[in-house]
Design a protein around this motif. Structure first.
Motif, PDB file in Angstrom:
ATOM      1  N   LEU A  20       1.003  -1.193   0.043  1.00  0.00           N
ATOM      2  CA  LEU A  20       0.130   0.114  -0.352  1.00  0.00           C
ATOM      3  C   LEU A  20       0.745   1.203   0.081  1.00  0.00           C
ATOM      4  CD1 LEU A  20      -2.812   1.532   0.118  1.00  0.00           C
ATOM      5  CD2 LEU A  20      -2.940   1.323   2.497  1.00  0.00           C
ATOM      6  N   ILE A  21       1.578   1.570   0.777  1.00  0.00           N
ATOM      7  CA  ILE A  21       2.381   2.831   1.406  1.00  0.00           C
ATOM      8  C   ILE A  21       4.007   2.948  -0.546  1.00  0.00           C
ATOM      9  CG2 ILE A  21       4.684   1.863   2.101  1.00  0.00           C
ATOM     10  CD1 ILE A  21       4.622   3.861   3.790  1.00  0.00           C
ATOM     11  N   HIS A  22       4.026   1.593  -0.979  1.00  0.00           N
ATOM     12  CA  HIS A  22       4.353   1.842  -2.451  1.00  0.00           C
ATOM     13  C   HIS A  22       3.570   2.285  -3.499  1.00  0.00           C
ATOM     14  CE1 HIS A  22       8.618   0.998  -0.369  1.00  0.00           C
ATOM     15  NE2 HIS A  22       7.804  -0.142   0.335  1.00  0.00           N
ATOM     16  N   ASP A  23       2.380   1.388  -3.193  1.00  0.00           N
ATOM     17  CA  ASP A  23       1.494   1.833  -4.373  1.00  0.00           C
ATOM     18  C   ASP A  23       0.745   3.422  -3.817  1.00  0.00           C
ATOM     19  OD1 ASP A  23       1.774  -0.650  -5.060  1.00  0.00           O
ATOM     20  OD2 ASP A  23      -0.300  -0.889  -4.105  1.00  0.00           O
ATOM     21  N   LEU A  24       0.719   4.240  -2.999  1.00  0.00           N
ATOM     22  CA  LEU A  24       0.961   5.232  -2.842  1.00  0.00           C
ATOM     23  C   LEU A  24       1.993   6.330  -3.267  1.00  0.00           C
ATOM     24  CD1 LEU A  24      -1.440   5.194   0.508  1.00  0.00           C
ATOM     25  CD2 LEU A  24      -1.754   5.461  -1.787  1.00  0.00           C
ATOM     26  N   VAL A  25       3.748   6.174  -2.519  1.00  0.00           N
ATOM     27  CA  VAL A  25       4.182   7.243  -2.743  1.00  0.00           C
ATOM     28  C   VAL A  25       5.343   7.380  -3.395  1.00  0.00           C
ATOM     29  CG1 VAL A  25       6.309   7.589  -0.836  1.00  0.00           C
ATOM     30  CG2 VAL A  25       4.518   6.776   0.549  1.00  0.00           C
ATOM     31  N   VAL A  26       5.266   5.713  -3.814  1.00  0.00           N
ATOM     32  CA  VAL A  26       6.738   5.501  -5.010  1.00  0.00           C
ATOM     33  C   VAL A  26       5.939   6.410  -6.795  1.00  0.00           C
ATOM     34  CG1 VAL A  26       7.903   3.672  -6.732  1.00  0.00           C
ATOM     35  CG2 VAL A  26       7.393   3.865  -3.908  1.00  0.00           C
ATOM     36  N   PRO A  27       5.071   6.437  -6.531  1.00  0.00           N
ATOM     37  CA  PRO A  27       4.508   7.125  -7.632  1.00  0.00           C
ATOM     38  C   PRO A  27       5.149   8.159  -8.060  1.00  0.00           C
ATOM     39  CG  PRO A  27       2.923   5.518  -7.779  1.00  0.00           C
ATOM     40  CD  PRO A  27       3.562   5.715  -6.087  1.00  0.00           C
ATOM     41  N   VAL A  28       4.436   9.255  -7.161  1.00  0.00           N
ATOM     42  CA  VAL A  28       4.893  10.472  -6.120  1.00  0.00           C
ATOM     43  C   VAL A  28       6.390  10.985  -6.381  1.00  0.00           C
ATOM     44  CG1 VAL A  28       4.377  12.346  -4.294  1.00  0.00           C
ATOM     45  CG2 VAL A  28       2.542  10.784  -5.225  1.00  0.00           C
ATOM     46  N   LEU A  29       6.742   9.808  -5.722  1.00  0.00           N
ATOM     47  CA  LEU A  29       8.339  10.164  -5.661  1.00  0.00           C
ATOM     48  C   LEU A  29       9.327  10.323  -7.081  1.00  0.00           C
ATOM     49  CD1 LEU A  29       9.418   8.055  -2.728  1.00  0.00           C
ATOM     50  CD2 LEU A  29       9.668   9.938  -2.818  1.00  0.00           C
ATOM     51  N   PHE A  30       8.416   9.110  -7.861  1.00  0.00           N
ATOM     52  CA  PHE A  30       8.883   8.965  -9.475  1.00  0.00           C
ATOM     53  C   PHE A  30       8.590  10.360 -10.494  1.00  0.00           C
ATOM     54  CE2 PHE A  30      10.551   4.852  -7.784  1.00  0.00           C
ATOM     55  CZ  PHE A  30      11.336   4.642  -9.045  1.00  0.00           C
ATOM     56  N   ASP A  31       7.394  10.629  -9.839  1.00  0.00           N
ATOM     57  CA  ASP A  31       6.860  11.800 -10.837  1.00  0.00           C
ATOM     58  C   ASP A  31       7.476  12.949 -10.718  1.00  0.00           C
ATOM     59  OD1 ASP A  31       4.722  10.441 -12.378  1.00  0.00           O
ATOM     60  OD2 ASP A  31       3.644  10.953 -10.932  1.00  0.00           O
ATOM     61  N   LEU A  32       8.064  13.320  -9.293  1.00  0.00           N
ATOM     62  CA  LEU A  32       8.919  14.228  -9.244  1.00  0.00           C
ATOM     63  C   LEU A  32      10.643  14.586  -9.888  1.00  0.00           C
ATOM     64  CD1 LEU A  32       7.456  14.195  -4.836  1.00  0.00           C
ATOM     65  CD2 LEU A  32       7.428  16.436  -6.870  1.00  0.00           C
ATOM     66  N   LEU A  33      10.918  13.179  -9.460  1.00  0.00           N
ATOM     67  CA  LEU A  33      12.274  12.994 -10.354  1.00  0.00           C
ATOM     68  C   LEU A  33      12.404  12.812 -11.446  1.00  0.00           C
ATOM     69  CD1 LEU A  33      13.419   9.347  -8.715  1.00  0.00           C
ATOM     70  CD2 LEU A  33      14.830  11.406  -8.382  1.00  0.00           C
ATOM     71  N   GLY A  34      11.189  13.043 -12.325  1.00  0.00           N
ATOM     72  CA  GLY A  34      10.661  13.183 -13.883  1.00  0.00           C
ATOM     73  C   GLY A  34      11.720  11.935 -14.393  1.00  0.00           C
ATOM     74  N   THR A  35      12.575  12.110 -15.971  1.00  0.00           N
ATOM     75  CA  THR A  35      13.377  11.181 -16.415  1.00  0.00           C
ATOM     76  C   THR A  35      14.513  11.076 -15.574  1.00  0.00           C
ATOM     77  OG1 THR A  35      12.059  12.082 -18.486  1.00  0.00           O
ATOM     78  CG2 THR A  35      14.272  11.130 -19.042  1.00  0.00           C
ATOM     79  N   ILE A  36      15.006   9.587 -15.526  1.00  0.00           N
ATOM     80  CA  ILE A  36      15.789   9.611 -14.278  1.00  0.00           C
ATOM     81  C   ILE A  36      17.188   8.467 -16.005  1.00  0.00           C
ATOM     82  CG2 ILE A  36      15.244  10.013 -12.403  1.00  0.00           C
ATOM     83  CD1 ILE A  36      14.772   6.701 -12.172  1.00  0.00           C
ATOM     84  N   CYS A  37      16.640   7.911 -16.801  1.00  0.00           N
ATOM     85  CA  CYS A  37      17.418   6.763 -17.706  1.00  0.00           C
ATOM     86  C   CYS A  37      18.968   8.285 -18.016  1.00  0.00           C
ATOM     87  CB  CYS A  37      16.738   6.469 -19.165  1.00  0.00           C
ATOM     88  SG  CYS A  37      17.767   5.959 -20.585  1.00  0.00           S
ATOM     89  N   GLY A  38      19.473   7.305 -17.252  1.00  0.00           N
ATOM     90  CA  GLY A  38      20.911   8.009 -18.377  1.00  0.00           C
ATOM     91  C   GLY A  38      21.427   8.576 -16.595  1.00  0.00           C
ATOM     92  N   LEU A  39      20.519   9.180 -15.834  1.00  0.00           N
ATOM     93  CA  LEU A  39      21.369   9.868 -13.997  1.00  0.00           C
ATOM     94  C   LEU A  39      21.773   8.667 -13.363  1.00  0.00           C
ATOM     95  CD1 LEU A  39      17.983  12.558 -13.950  1.00  0.00           C
ATOM     96  CD2 LEU A  39      20.284  12.260 -15.616  1.00  0.00           C
ATOM     97  N   HIS A  40      22.329   9.232 -12.657  1.00  0.00           N
ATOM     98  CA  HIS A  40      23.088   8.732 -11.406  1.00  0.00           C
ATOM     99  C   HIS A  40      22.350   8.858 -10.256  1.00  0.00           C
ATOM    100  CE1 HIS A  40      27.501   8.007  -9.298  1.00  0.00           C
ATOM    101  NE2 HIS A  40      26.860   7.487  -9.288  1.00  0.00           N
ATOM    102  N   ILE A  41      22.416   8.390  -9.904  1.00  0.00           N
ATOM    103  CA  ILE A  41      21.142   8.228  -8.580  1.00  0.00           C
ATOM    104  C   ILE A  41      21.294   7.683  -7.220  1.00  0.00           C
ATOM    105  CG2 ILE A  41      17.984   8.476  -7.787  1.00  0.00           C
ATOM    106  CD1 ILE A  41      19.152  10.415 -10.026  1.00  0.00           C
ATOM    107  N   CYS A  42      21.897   7.877  -5.825  1.00  0.00           N
ATOM    108  CA  CYS A  42      21.716   7.761  -5.207  1.00  0.00           C
ATOM    109  C   CYS A  42      20.236   7.450  -3.672  1.00  0.00           C
ATOM    110  CB  CYS A  42      22.314   8.493  -3.760  1.00  0.00           C
ATOM    111  SG  CYS A  42      23.100   7.877  -2.374  1.00  0.00           S
ATOM    112  N   ASP A  43      20.171   5.624  -3.832  1.00  0.00           N
ATOM    113  CA  ASP A  43      18.995   5.815  -3.360  1.00  0.00           C
ATOM    114  C   ASP A  43      19.860   5.597  -1.603  1.00  0.00           C
ATOM    115  OD1 ASP A  43      16.157   4.587  -2.275  1.00  0.00           O
ATOM    116  OD2 ASP A  43      16.818   2.702  -3.059  1.00  0.00           O
TER     117      ASP A  43
END
Length: 200
Positions: A20-43
């Motif tokens: 549930l929390i991933h279904d609610l939160v993760v899409p918003v986080l990815f929307d905020l990040l935008g296009t990340i293909c090719g980017l160097h990201i720290c989790d």
């Protein structure tokens, strides 16, 4: 060793079972990040690597950082089973001493800042490792709902209210629900303004 080491296998099973929390939160986080293909990201505070894997599947080059060796072991088992090129590092989010300056296009921290004692140190470390124009995206539980003294109150008219006491008292606390994450590892309660002012 962090407190998550003591509950690593339980926590992993709990996260996988409760989406549930991933279904609610993760899409918003990815929307905020935008296009990340090719980017160097720290989790940041990556735990067992669920978000790191999603970032890598979206085309990012991912470094997962966590203080829990046992959660990192789970993440590395997943990486060995299904390689995505994720590099997992044992490090403290308050220092990120294993990460070079200006090395990431983005830092993502999902539902973990409540676990960390010094968020000012975290924000400074994140600023140091971000490249110019890099972004820091994070999620937290809203501090007005999870406080050391909050509870549900059933009223006579069949309505239910959330009672929050001592919101302004910033302390480490453990939930009375011993079966939940906050009952097992606790959390640092902070006012929402504390997060905002520290970032500013």
């Amino acid at each position: 060793m962090g407190s998550y080491d003591q509950i690593a296998e339980w926590y992993d099973e709990s996260i996988r079972a409760n989406t549930l929390i991933h279904d609610l939160v993760v899409p918003v986080l990815f929307d905020l990040l935008g296009t990340i293909c090719g980017l160097h990201i720290c989790d940041l505070a990556c735990g067992q690597g669920i978000i790191a894997r999603r970032l890598a599947q979206a085309g990012a080059t991912v470094v997962g950082v966590d203080i829990s060796l046992k959660l990192l072991d789970i993440a590395q088992r997943e990486e060995a089973s299904t390689p995505l090129g994720i590099n997992y590092i044992h490090d403290d989010a308050q220092t990120l001493s294993a990460c070079n300056d200006a090395s990431f296009d983005g830092v993502l921290c999902n539902m973990a800042l409540m676990d960390i004692p010094d968020i000012v140190a975290v924000f400074r470390a994140v600023q140091r490792v971000l490249r110019s124009q890099g972004q820091f995206v994070f999620s937290i539980t809203h501090p007005c709902f999870l406080t050391p003294n909050s509870y549900w109150l059933d009223q006579e008219n069949s309505t239910r209210s959330r009672v929050v006491e001592r919101y302004f008292n910033e302390v480490f606390w453990r939930s009375e629900n011993a079966a939940g994450v906050r009952g097992k590892v606790g959390a640092y309660h902070r006012m929402l303004s504390t997060y905002m002012n520290a970032l500013i």
